[in-house]
Design an enzyme around this catalytic site. Structure first.
Site, mmCIF file in Angstrom:
data_model
loop_
_atom_site.group_PDB
_atom_site.id
_atom_site.type_symbol
_atom_site.label_atom_id
_atom_site.label_comp_id
_atom_site.label_asym_id
_atom_site.label_seq_id
_atom_site.Cartn_x
_atom_site.Cartn_y
_atom_site.Cartn_z
ATOM 1 N N PRO A 11 0.800 -1.237 0.000
ATOM 2 C CG PRO A 11 0.041 -0.972 2.193
ATOM 3 C CD PRO A 11 0.693 -1.971 1.273
ATOM 4 N N GLY A 14 4.959 3.484 -4.623
ATOM 5 C CA GLY A 14 4.531 4.477 -5.601
ATOM 6 C C GLY A 14 3.718 5.595 -5.011
ATOM 7 C CB THR A 41 2.129 -6.272 2.084
ATOM 8 O OG1 THR A 41 2.347 -4.896 1.742
ATOM 9 C CG2 THR A 41 2.188 -7.120 0.825
ATOM 10 N N GLY A 68 7.248 -2.420 -5.484
ATOM 11 C CA GLY A 68 8.610 -2.287 -5.978
ATOM 12 C C GLY A 68 9.285 -3.641 -6.126
ATOM 13 C CG ASP A 69 12.748 -4.150 -8.662
ATOM 14 O OD1 ASP A 69 11.794 -4.484 -9.380
ATOM 15 O OD2 ASP A 69 13.712 -3.490 -9.077
ATOM 16 C CG ASN A 73 13.395 -10.758 -3.360
ATOM 17 O OD1 ASN A 73 13.189 -11.154 -2.209
ATOM 18 N ND2 ASN A 73 14.441 -11.147 -4.063
ATOM 19 C CB THR A 95 13.178 3.359 -6.639
ATOM 20 O OG1 THR A 95 12.597 3.608 -5.358
ATOM 21 C CG2 THR A 95 14.110 4.506 -6.989
ATOM 22 C CD GLU A 282 15.376 -4.297 0.500
ATOM 23 O OE1 GLU A 282 15.894 -4.076 1.621
ATOM 24 O OE2 GLU A 282 14.680 -3.452 -0.100
#
Length: 337
Positions: A11, A14, A41, A68-69, A73, A95, A282
Protein backbone atom coordinates in the site's frame (compact mmCIF):
# COMPACT_ATOMS: atom_id res chain seq x y z
CA UNK A 1 -14.56 -22.91 -13.98
CA UNK A 2 -13.08 -19.42 -13.91
CA UNK A 3 -9.43 -19.10 -13.00
CA UNK A 4 -8.39 -17.42 -9.77
CA UNK A 5 -6.01 -14.49 -9.37
CA UNK A 6 -4.68 -12.83 -6.22
CA UNK A 7 -3.17 -9.35 -6.22
CA UNK A 8 -0.56 -8.90 -3.49
CA UNK A 9 0.10 -5.20 -3.18
CA UNK A 10 2.23 -2.92 -1.08
CA UNK A 11 0.00 0.00 0.00
CA UNK A 12 2.94 2.39 0.39
CA UNK A 13 4.61 1.77 -2.98
CA UNK A 14 4.53 4.48 -5.60
CA UNK A 15 3.36 7.07 -3.10
CA UNK A 16 0.25 4.94 -2.49
CA UNK A 17 -0.69 4.91 -6.18
CA UNK A 18 -1.29 1.14 -6.16
CA UNK A 19 -4.03 1.52 -3.56
CA UNK A 20 -5.68 4.29 -5.57
CA UNK A 21 -5.59 2.31 -8.82
CA UNK A 22 -6.66 -0.99 -7.27
CA UNK A 23 -10.34 -0.94 -8.41
CA UNK A 24 -9.28 -0.41 -12.05
CA UNK A 25 -6.55 -3.05 -11.74
CA UNK A 26 -9.03 -5.59 -10.34
CA UNK A 27 -11.37 -4.90 -13.25
CA UNK A 28 -8.63 -5.63 -15.82
CA UNK A 29 -8.10 -9.14 -14.46
CA UNK A 30 -11.81 -9.75 -13.92
CA UNK A 31 -12.55 -8.76 -17.52
CA UNK A 32 -9.84 -11.15 -18.71
CA UNK A 33 -11.56 -14.07 -16.98
CA UNK A 34 -10.06 -14.27 -13.50
CA UNK A 35 -11.96 -14.30 -10.24
CA UNK A 36 -9.70 -11.71 -8.66
CA UNK A 37 -9.09 -10.75 -5.05
CA UNK A 38 -6.50 -8.58 -3.32
CA UNK A 39 -4.21 -8.80 -0.31
CA UNK A 40 -2.68 -5.71 1.30
CA UNK A 41 0.76 -6.41 2.77
CA UNK A 42 1.38 -5.56 6.41
CA UNK A 43 4.38 -4.43 8.42
CA UNK A 44 5.42 -8.07 8.79
CA UNK A 45 8.59 -8.25 6.64
CA UNK A 46 7.46 -11.64 5.28
CA UNK A 47 3.86 -10.63 4.67
CA UNK A 48 4.01 -10.84 0.87
CA UNK A 49 6.04 -14.05 0.96
CA UNK A 50 3.59 -15.83 3.26
CA UNK A 51 0.58 -14.79 1.20
CA UNK A 52 2.27 -15.87 -2.05
CA UNK A 53 3.03 -19.29 -0.55
CA UNK A 54 -0.58 -19.62 0.58
CA UNK A 55 -1.75 -18.84 -2.94
CA UNK A 56 0.62 -21.45 -4.38
CA UNK A 57 -0.56 -24.08 -1.90
CA UNK A 58 -4.20 -23.30 -2.71
CA UNK A 59 -3.41 -23.55 -6.43
CA UNK A 60 -4.27 -20.06 -7.57
CA UNK A 61 -3.70 -19.67 -11.30
CA UNK A 62 -2.13 -16.22 -11.15
CA UNK A 63 -0.42 -14.11 -8.50
CA UNK A 64 0.06 -10.41 -9.23
CA UNK A 65 2.87 -8.65 -7.37
CA UNK A 66 2.12 -4.93 -7.18
CA UNK A 67 4.89 -2.82 -5.69
CA UNK A 68 8.61 -2.29 -5.98
CA UNK A 69 11.31 -4.87 -6.69
CA UNK A 70 11.32 -5.73 -2.98
CA UNK A 71 7.66 -6.77 -3.08
CA UNK A 72 8.23 -8.77 -6.25
CA UNK A 73 11.21 -10.49 -4.63
CA UNK A 74 9.10 -11.50 -1.62
CA UNK A 75 6.34 -12.90 -3.83
CA UNK A 76 8.87 -14.92 -5.81
CA UNK A 77 10.41 -16.23 -2.58
CA UNK A 78 6.98 -17.39 -1.48
CA UNK A 79 6.32 -19.27 -4.71
CA UNK A 80 9.72 -20.46 -5.95
CA UNK A 81 9.99 -23.35 -3.49
CA UNK A 82 6.38 -24.51 -3.85
CA UNK A 83 5.49 -27.77 -5.55
CA UNK A 84 2.86 -26.07 -7.73
CA UNK A 85 3.76 -22.59 -8.92
CA UNK A 86 1.18 -20.15 -10.33
CA UNK A 87 1.99 -17.67 -13.06
CA UNK A 88 3.23 -14.29 -11.83
CA UNK A 89 2.35 -10.87 -13.20
CA UNK A 90 3.89 -7.65 -11.94
CA UNK A 91 2.64 -4.11 -11.56
CA UNK A 92 5.72 -1.94 -10.95
CA UNK A 93 5.43 0.81 -8.36
CA UNK A 94 8.97 1.13 -7.03
CA UNK A 95 12.05 3.24 -7.68
CA UNK A 96 13.96 1.56 -10.50
CA UNK A 97 11.58 -1.30 -11.42
CA UNK A 98 14.36 -3.32 -13.04
CA UNK A 99 12.31 -6.47 -13.42
CA UNK A 100 9.51 -4.61 -15.19
CA UNK A 101 12.11 -3.24 -17.61
CA UNK A 102 13.26 -6.76 -18.42
CA UNK A 103 9.69 -7.96 -19.07
CA UNK A 104 8.70 -4.75 -20.89
CA UNK A 105 5.86 -4.08 -18.49
CA UNK A 106 4.79 -0.39 -18.58
CA UNK A 107 6.21 1.55 -15.64
CA UNK A 108 4.39 4.85 -15.87
CA UNK A 109 0.79 3.64 -15.58
CA UNK A 110 -0.30 0.81 -13.28
CA UNK A 111 -3.50 0.04 -15.16
CA UNK A 112 -1.51 -0.24 -18.40
CA UNK A 113 0.86 -2.61 -16.57
CA UNK A 114 -2.11 -4.78 -15.59
CA UNK A 115 -3.34 -4.79 -19.18
CA UNK A 116 -0.25 -6.72 -20.28
CA UNK A 117 -2.27 -9.80 -19.22
CA UNK A 118 -4.53 -9.14 -22.22
CA UNK A 119 -1.69 -10.11 -24.58
CA UNK A 120 -1.83 -13.59 -23.02
CA UNK A 121 1.94 -13.98 -23.28
CA UNK A 122 4.32 -15.47 -20.75
CA UNK A 123 8.03 -16.22 -20.51
CA UNK A 124 9.74 -18.79 -18.32
CA UNK A 125 12.37 -16.87 -16.37
CA UNK A 126 15.46 -18.13 -14.58
CA UNK A 127 15.50 -17.64 -10.83
CA UNK A 128 18.60 -17.46 -8.67
CA UNK A 129 19.12 -18.89 -5.21
CA UNK A 130 21.79 -17.53 -2.88
CA UNK A 131 23.10 -19.29 0.21
CA UNK A 132 25.03 -17.48 2.93
CA UNK A 133 25.64 -18.21 6.59
CA UNK A 134 22.65 -15.92 7.29
CA UNK A 135 20.03 -17.55 5.07
CA UNK A 136 19.00 -19.06 1.78
CA UNK A 137 16.73 -17.06 -0.49
CA UNK A 138 15.68 -16.69 -4.10
CA UNK A 139 16.19 -13.63 -6.29
CA UNK A 140 14.90 -12.64 -9.70
CA UNK A 141 17.27 -9.96 -10.90
CA UNK A 142 20.60 -9.29 -9.19
CA UNK A 143 22.97 -10.55 -6.56
CA UNK A 144 25.82 -8.15 -5.88
CA UNK A 145 28.60 -7.31 -3.50
CA UNK A 146 30.67 -4.16 -3.00
CA UNK A 147 29.92 -0.63 -4.11
CA UNK A 148 26.36 -1.31 -5.39
CA UNK A 149 25.44 -2.64 -1.97
CA UNK A 150 26.61 0.57 -0.31
CA UNK A 151 24.55 2.70 -2.70
CA UNK A 152 21.37 0.68 -2.09
CA UNK A 153 21.73 0.77 1.68
CA UNK A 154 22.62 4.45 1.97
CA UNK A 155 19.91 5.99 -0.22
CA UNK A 156 17.17 7.16 2.19
CA UNK A 157 13.67 5.80 1.54
CA UNK A 158 12.17 9.28 1.15
CA UNK A 159 14.85 10.19 -1.38
CA UNK A 160 14.03 7.07 -3.42
CA UNK A 161 10.35 7.96 -3.39
CA UNK A 162 10.84 11.57 -4.47
CA UNK A 163 13.61 11.24 -7.00
CA UNK A 164 13.45 7.65 -8.24
CA UNK A 165 16.52 6.33 -10.04
CA UNK A 166 18.16 9.74 -9.83
CA UNK A 167 18.56 9.17 -6.09
CA UNK A 168 20.89 6.26 -6.82
CA UNK A 169 22.93 8.28 -9.31
CA UNK A 170 23.38 11.21 -6.92
CA UNK A 171 24.20 9.02 -3.95
CA UNK A 172 26.51 6.95 -6.12
CA UNK A 173 28.40 10.08 -7.11
CA UNK A 174 28.91 10.93 -3.45
CA UNK A 175 30.18 7.43 -2.69
CA UNK A 176 32.56 7.05 -5.64
CA UNK A 177 35.54 8.71 -3.90
CA UNK A 178 35.18 6.12 -1.11
CA UNK A 179 35.46 3.11 -3.42
CA UNK A 180 37.68 0.51 -1.86
CA UNK A 181 39.12 -2.72 -3.11
CA UNK A 182 38.50 -6.08 -1.52
CA UNK A 183 40.61 -9.21 -2.09
CA UNK A 184 38.15 -11.82 -3.36
CA UNK A 185 38.00 -15.32 -4.75
CA UNK A 186 35.17 -15.87 -7.23
CA UNK A 187 34.61 -19.37 -8.63
CA UNK A 188 32.47 -19.88 -11.74
CA UNK A 189 31.85 -22.53 -14.41
CA UNK A 190 34.87 -21.79 -16.55
CA UNK A 191 37.39 -20.58 -14.03
CA UNK A 192 38.39 -18.71 -10.92
CA UNK A 193 39.16 -15.04 -10.33
CA UNK A 194 41.41 -14.29 -7.39
CA UNK A 195 42.44 -10.71 -6.78
CA UNK A 196 41.25 -7.20 -5.98
CA UNK A 197 37.72 -6.14 -6.87
CA UNK A 198 35.38 -3.26 -6.07
CA UNK A 199 32.15 -4.88 -7.27
CA UNK A 200 30.78 -8.30 -8.15
CA UNK A 201 27.49 -8.67 -10.04
CA UNK A 202 25.52 -11.89 -10.55
CA UNK A 203 22.72 -10.84 -12.93
CA UNK A 204 19.65 -12.64 -14.28
CA UNK A 205 18.44 -9.84 -16.58
CA UNK A 206 20.02 -6.98 -18.50
CA UNK A 207 18.69 -4.22 -16.21
CA UNK A 208 20.32 -3.20 -12.93
CA UNK A 209 19.69 0.07 -11.10
CA UNK A 210 17.97 1.54 -14.14
CA UNK A 211 20.87 0.78 -16.49
CA UNK A 212 19.63 -1.44 -19.32
CA UNK A 213 23.01 -2.39 -20.78
CA UNK A 214 24.67 -4.01 -17.77
CA UNK A 215 24.42 -7.36 -19.61
CA UNK A 216 23.74 -6.31 -23.22
CA UNK A 217 23.95 -9.86 -24.60
CA UNK A 218 21.70 -11.42 -21.94
CA UNK A 219 19.24 -14.08 -23.16
CA UNK A 220 16.37 -14.56 -20.71
CA UNK A 221 15.79 -18.13 -19.59
CA UNK A 222 19.16 -19.47 -20.79
CA UNK A 223 20.07 -20.99 -17.42
CA UNK A 224 23.10 -18.72 -17.06
CA UNK A 225 23.96 -15.80 -14.82
CA UNK A 226 25.89 -12.90 -16.26
CA UNK A 227 28.88 -12.60 -13.94
CA UNK A 228 30.65 -9.24 -13.85
CA UNK A 229 33.68 -8.71 -11.63
CA UNK A 230 34.80 -5.08 -11.56
CA UNK A 231 38.54 -4.95 -11.05
CA UNK A 232 38.63 -1.14 -11.28
CA UNK A 233 39.32 0.32 -7.85
CA UNK A 234 39.64 4.09 -8.22
CA UNK A 235 37.48 7.00 -9.30
CA UNK A 236 39.01 7.47 -12.76
CA UNK A 237 38.73 3.79 -13.68
CA UNK A 238 35.14 3.57 -12.44
CA UNK A 239 34.18 6.68 -14.42
CA UNK A 240 35.66 5.18 -17.59
CA UNK A 241 33.65 2.03 -17.07
CA UNK A 242 30.45 4.00 -16.52
CA UNK A 243 31.10 5.93 -19.73
CA UNK A 244 31.55 2.65 -21.62
CA UNK A 245 28.39 1.26 -20.01
CA UNK A 246 26.38 4.25 -21.21
CA UNK A 247 27.87 3.80 -24.69
CA UNK A 248 25.82 0.73 -25.69
CA UNK A 249 27.33 -1.61 -23.12
CA UNK A 250 30.92 -1.45 -24.36
CA UNK A 251 32.17 -2.01 -20.81
CA UNK A 252 32.04 -5.76 -21.54
CA UNK A 253 35.26 -5.44 -23.55
CA UNK A 254 37.21 -3.60 -20.84
CA UNK A 255 40.29 -5.19 -19.28
CA UNK A 256 39.08 -3.80 -15.97
CA UNK A 257 36.27 -6.35 -15.68
CA UNK A 258 35.69 -10.07 -15.91
CA UNK A 259 32.57 -10.68 -17.98
CA UNK A 260 31.27 -14.22 -18.43
CA UNK A 261 28.25 -16.54 -18.33
CA UNK A 262 27.92 -19.18 -15.62
CA UNK A 263 25.30 -21.34 -13.92
CA UNK A 264 26.96 -21.15 -10.50
CA UNK A 265 29.03 -18.59 -8.59
CA UNK A 266 30.87 -18.94 -5.28
CA UNK A 267 32.33 -15.75 -3.84
CA UNK A 268 34.38 -15.20 -0.70
CA UNK A 269 36.82 -12.65 0.70
CA UNK A 270 40.50 -13.47 1.05
CA UNK A 271 41.07 -11.15 3.98
CA UNK A 272 39.25 -10.03 7.10
CA UNK A 273 37.23 -7.27 5.39
CA UNK A 274 33.49 -7.93 5.39
CA UNK A 275 31.78 -8.20 2.00
CA UNK A 276 28.02 -7.60 2.15
CA UNK A 277 25.73 -9.36 -0.31
CA UNK A 278 22.90 -7.40 -1.94
CA UNK A 279 19.91 -9.41 -3.21
CA UNK A 280 17.47 -7.51 -5.44
CA UNK A 281 18.33 -4.31 -3.59
CA UNK A 282 18.18 -5.65 -0.04
CA UNK A 283 20.82 -6.92 2.39
CA UNK A 284 21.18 -10.69 2.03
CA UNK A 285 24.02 -11.60 4.40
CA UNK A 286 27.79 -11.57 4.01
CA UNK A 287 30.25 -13.53 1.89
CA UNK A 288 31.00 -16.37 1.51
CA UNK A 289 27.98 -16.84 -0.72
CA UNK A 290 26.93 -19.43 -3.30
CA UNK A 291 24.65 -18.52 -6.21
CA UNK A 292 22.76 -21.22 -8.13
CA UNK A 293 20.71 -20.65 -11.30
CA UNK A 294 17.33 -22.43 -11.60
CA UNK A 295 16.60 -22.43 -15.30
CA UNK A 296 13.14 -21.31 -16.48
CA UNK A 297 11.80 -21.82 -12.97
CA UNK A 298 8.99 -19.21 -12.99
CA UNK A 299 6.34 -18.40 -15.58
CA UNK A 300 6.07 -14.61 -15.82
CA UNK A 301 3.56 -12.46 -17.66
CA UNK A 302 5.38 -10.16 -20.06
CA UNK A 303 5.16 -8.36 -23.38
CA UNK A 304 6.98 -10.79 -25.63
CA UNK A 305 6.30 -8.68 -28.72
CA UNK A 306 8.20 -5.75 -27.21
CA UNK A 307 10.92 -8.02 -25.82
CA UNK A 308 11.67 -9.32 -29.33
CA UNK A 309 11.81 -5.93 -31.02
CA UNK A 310 15.29 -5.12 -32.26
CA UNK A 311 15.01 -1.43 -31.41
CA UNK A 312 16.27 0.93 -28.72
CA UNK A 313 13.76 0.57 -25.88
CA UNK A 314 15.78 2.78 -23.54
CA UNK A 315 13.86 5.03 -21.16
CA UNK A 316 14.44 8.60 -22.47
CA UNK A 317 14.42 10.01 -18.94
CA UNK A 318 17.49 7.93 -18.11
CA UNK A 319 19.68 10.09 -20.38
CA UNK A 320 18.96 13.18 -18.26
CA UNK A 321 19.64 11.24 -15.05
CA UNK A 322 22.92 9.85 -16.38
CA UNK A 323 24.02 13.30 -17.53
CA UNK A 324 23.29 14.66 -14.07
CA UNK A 325 25.25 11.77 -12.56
CA UNK A 326 28.33 12.42 -14.71
CA UNK A 327 28.16 16.12 -13.93
CA UNK A 328 27.99 15.35 -10.21
CA UNK A 329 30.98 13.01 -10.40
CA UNK A 330 32.97 15.49 -12.48
CA UNK A 331 32.45 18.11 -9.79
CA UNK A 332 33.67 15.68 -7.14
CA UNK A 333 36.66 14.75 -9.28
CA UNK A 334 37.65 18.43 -9.60
CA UNK A 335 37.32 18.88 -5.82
CA UNK A 336 39.65 15.96 -5.21
CA UNK A 337 42.38 17.14 -7.56
Amino acid sequence: MRKRARIIYNPTSGREQVKKALPDILKVYEDFGYDTSAFCTTTDPLSARKEALRCANEQFDLVVAAGGDGTINEVINGIAGAQTRPKIAIIPAGTTNDYARALHVPRGNMVDAAKVIEKDQTVFMDIGKVSTAKEERYFMNIGAAGFLSEVSYEVPANMKSLFGSLAYFVKGAELLPRIGKVPVRVEYDDGVYEGQASMVFVALTNSVGGFEDIAPDKTLGDGKFTLIIVKATNLVEIMRLITLLMNDGKHVNSSKIVYTKTSKVVTKTLGDKKLMINIDGEYGGDAPATFINYRQHMEMVGDLDAMKLDIDTRDPSMEEKETDFIKKVSELEEQNE
